[in-house]
Design an enzyme around this catalytic site. Sequence first.
Site, PDB file in Angstrom:
ATOM      1  N   TYR A  70      -2.249  -0.358  10.302  1.00 11.26           N
ATOM      2  CA  TYR A  70      -2.457  -0.661   8.769  1.00 11.26           C
ATOM      3  C   TYR A  70      -1.057  -0.206   8.109  1.00 11.26           C
ATOM      4  O   TYR A  70      -0.484  -1.150   7.494  1.00 11.26           O
ATOM      5  CB  TYR A  70      -3.558   0.153   8.322  1.00 11.26           C
ATOM      6  CG  TYR A  70      -3.762  -0.410   6.774  1.00 11.26           C
ATOM      7  CD1 TYR A  70      -4.098  -1.647   6.390  1.00 11.26           C
ATOM      8  CD2 TYR A  70      -3.423   0.473   5.528  1.00 11.26           C
ATOM      9  CE1 TYR A  70      -4.392  -2.065   4.992  1.00 11.26           C
ATOM     10  CE2 TYR A  70      -3.621   0.134   4.469  1.00 11.26           C
ATOM     11  CZ  TYR A  70      -4.127  -1.039   4.117  1.00 11.26           C
ATOM     12  OH  TYR A  70      -4.123  -1.379   2.684  1.00 11.26           O
ATOM     13  N   SER A  89       0.920  -1.272   0.003  1.00 14.52           N
ATOM     14  CA  SER A  89      -0.077   0.058   0.012  1.00 14.52           C
ATOM     15  C   SER A  89       0.873   1.143  -0.041  1.00 14.52           C
ATOM     16  O   SER A  89       2.031   1.274   0.467  1.00 14.52           O
ATOM     17  CB  SER A  89      -0.802   0.095   1.344  1.00 14.52           C
ATOM     18  OG  SER A  89      -1.525   1.477   1.395  1.00 14.52           O
TER      19      SER A  89
END
Length: 258
Positions: free
Chosen positions: A155, A142
């Site tokens: 995350y 990501s």
Amino acid sequence: MVFSLKGKTAIVTGGGSGIGKAISTTFARQGAHVCILDFSTDNGNNTVSEIEKEGGSANFYQCDVSNQEQMETIFDEIAKNKTINILINNAGIAHVGNIENTNSEDLDRLFNVNIKGVYNGMKAAISHFKKHKSGVIVNMASIAASVGISDRFAYSMTKGAVLTMTYSVAKDYVNEGIRCNCISPARVHTPFVDGFIQNNYPDNQAEMFEKLSKTQPIGRMGKPEEIANLALYLCSDEASFITGSNFPIDGGFVTLNN
């Protein structure tokens, strides 16, 4: 056919929905036999049905990627009849929060799926890849692995680990004929995004969708199919010179946001 995967077997974790589903269907269209690993039986079976209706080939395996024994058993079962050529480590979960409102249970949950799940997949795949001196791994990281994003503490931690695990595996197995890269999307329009907006902003969903879309300089969210097409290239023979690389696909988020 350019970017052909004919005769290849690809394992896609989280392959029943969102980006994983797009990868599964794209790979099947390019000739791969796709093994879909997903926690959701409904999503997995529905995606297999869609692939088969289009004339493609796929199987579904209900799977918890954080369970190493279960993952190894499934890989071994697949390898009895097929040569495993490709692994897409796509399964993952999200979390919103800074360090103060991220509890230890949240941290463990994200670690188990987003980090241990990727580790389990690569560990199971490499033992099979080494037998044939070939194999391709694409991990889903990501942009949160590379830049600071508000309220994404846990995350970001997990996706940073995915990025560095990718580099490490690429380095360790480059002489074994194994390539390992990762893709780093920005916000992609998936059912998860729709659910997030509906649950957190029920009274102004359209406004929030527009706001989130415009956080990408290009002015919109990514499409799952766009991520799938990049994964297809990285797993094809046309990308045989590429390993140990991170590929942002983010509408300019990392480099163009000021």
